[in-house]
Scaffold this active site. Structure first.
Site, short mmCIF file in Angstrom:
data_model
loop_
_atom_site.label_atom_id
_atom_site.label_comp_id
_atom_site.label_asym_id
_atom_site.label_seq_id
_atom_site.Cartn_x
_atom_site.Cartn_y
_atom_site.Cartn_z
CD GLU A 256 50.39 4.82 50.31
OE1 GLU A 256 49.47 3.99 50.51
OE2 GLU A 256 50.41 5.59 49.34
CB CYS A 290 47.27 1.48 52.78
SG CYS A 290 48.34 0.36 51.85
#
Length: 485
Positions: A256, A290
């Site tokens: 990720e 994020c």
């Protein structure tokens, strides 16, 4: 490693820092300077793990794996539930440690620790629901597909939201029977070690091992052929390097990585509400999440009104107005991150964008950069293409919803996206057409537990959370059994 961790009793950030600085543990590699994000002053040195420490940690995980993999799933789940309860009992101290490490606001940091406990509990439930499936074969035989753990797992996590990032991956790997070597970011070392110590205290020795250090330590861990799976949350460049190394030796990789998340504001929305959603997405944790909003596409019918409201919110955050949409202003993690944010803003203004508010470092100690609103941005600017990871709302005005969707998808990333619209048809189109792992409509943050998503393009690959993540840490085995004649 587990046997070197401090006890799971009450501890302070300074005690954890002393531990990982090498004052209470043998061995160790080079020293890395640590800076206080709030004051900007040096607060000590991090003693990185040595190559020998990395080898010992992987050896410990490999030796513990045979016993842990054969531990009943219910017992593994029980250990995670105990770990969750321990973390939940220490959320206040964990919050203070994270705030000291990265400058994150105390309330947000404490909430982040609570989310970590929830993720441990969630894995304890989902991890015992499916061990495989039976097949409809010969009625006089047994055919099944088993799910088996893969082996030692390396978990490398970032500094910006380290508690949920680590807890989700650690829990998924552990509940499925894998052992783990965990390297938290060197930019949030005390927080990483504090959480790991609480979890490891509820596990057998060697099941969870922890390393301290920077990319050199991570590279040594990733290259170890005994590591079956590497799960990494962090930058896209690092993720691609990891994929090359692990793929070259036949290992498995979960990534990720970076994001450049858009928000689309359609015609007909309430301007104040839309500005509040943008501010929450772009300015929460000083834009260091994020899934922070980094690109803003405003329909021309509402662009002026939404922008004016957003500027009002941003300026209120700097002055400390408690009514600024529930957001507060904290520092960036360090000078390195502040330099990236300042460069993106300065380059955009030099290229013709207009800075309506913010745009200059605040005159106070620490790495404080104000919420910044840019208009007139072009799609080729770094602030619209590269990960800024700071409190910057970069705005483009678009003529209609079609152009907004095209602009939102014009990116090298694909982590998440948000659309604000009163139109059900537009909401359904956004869900179908935006190529991102997560699409949110009319709420910049949120989502039910139990979901899973695959990031796209430069944002990585492999599910980062939920039940599908458990499957990434297991290997399928087909079994056929007949009675002997």
């Amino acid at each position: 490693m587990h046997e070197l961790l401090p006890s799971a009793g009450l501890f302070s950030g300074s005690q954890i820092l002393q531990w990982i600085a090498g004052e209470s543990r043998p061995g160790g590699g080079k020293d890395l300077p640590l800076t206080d994000a709030v004051t900007g002053s040096k607060r000590g040195d991090l003693r990185a793990s040595s190559p020998g420490d990395v080898d010992s940690a992987v050896t410990s995980a490999a030796q513990a794996f045979p016993r842990w993999r054969h531990t009943p799933a219910s017992e593994r789940a029980a250990a995670l539930r105990e770990a969750a309860a321990t973390v939940r009992a220490h959320t206040g101290e964990l919050g203070r440690i994270l705030s000291r490490d990265t400058g994150r606001l105390l309330g947000q940091a404490t909430d982040s620790a609570a989310v970590a406990a929830d993720l441990l509990d969630e894995a304890a439930v989902t991890g015992v629901l499916e061990a495989g499936r039976s097949l409809a074969g010969n009625p006089l035989a047994v055919d099944a597909v088993r799910r088996e753990p893969r082996g030692p797992v390396a978990v490398l996590t970032p500094w910006n939201d380290p508690y949920p990032a680590a807890a989700g991956l650690l829990a998924a790997a552990l509940v499925t029977g894998n052992t783990v070597v965990h390297k938290p970011s060197e930019r949030s070392p005390a927080a990483g070690w504090a959480l790991a110590s609480l979890i490891a205290a509820r596990l057998p020795a060697g099941v969870l091992n922890v390393l301290a250090g920077d990319g050199e330590v991570g590279a040594a861990l990733v290259a170890d052929p005994r590591v079956a799976v590497v799960a990494h949350i962090g930058s896209t460049a690092t993720g691609r390097d990891i994929a090359r190394v692990v793929g070259g030796r036949g290992g498995r990789v979960l990534l990720e990585n970076g994001g450049k998340d858009p928000i689309v504001v359609d015609s007909g929305v309430d301007p104040r509400w839309a500005a509040e959603q943008i501010a929450i997405g772009a300015f929460t944790n000083t834009g260091q999440l994020c899934t922070s909003v980094e690109r803003v596409y405003l329909h021309r019918d509402v662009a002026e009104a939404v922008t004016a409201e957003l500027v009002r919110i941003a300026e209120a955050m700097v002055t400390g107005d408690p009514g600024a949409s529930g957001t507060d202003l904290g520092p960036l993690v360090d000078e390195r991150q502040l330099a990236v944010v300042a460069r993106h803003v300065d380059e955009a203004v030099a290229a013709g964008a207009t800075c309506l508010t913010g745009g200059r470092r605040l005159d106070r100690p620490g790495c404080f950069y104000p919420p910044t609103v840019l208009t007139g941005c072009r799609p080729d600017l770094a602030v619209m293409r590269e990960e800024t990871f700071g409190p910057v709302a970069a705005i483009m005005t678009v003529p209609d919803f079609d152009e907004a969707l095209k602009a939102a998808d014009d990116t090298d990333y694909g982590l998440a996206a948000t659309v604000l619209t009163p139109s059900t048809a537009h909401a359904l189109r956004a869900a179908a057409e935006i190529d991102a792992g997560t699409v949110k409509v009319n709420a910049v943050f949120g989502g039910a537990p139990g979901g899973s998503a695959d990031p796209r393009r430069g944002s990585g690959h492999g599910p980062g959370f939920g039940p599908a993540l458990l499957g990434e840490f297991t290997a399928l085995k087909a079994v056929h059994i007949e009675a002997a004649p």
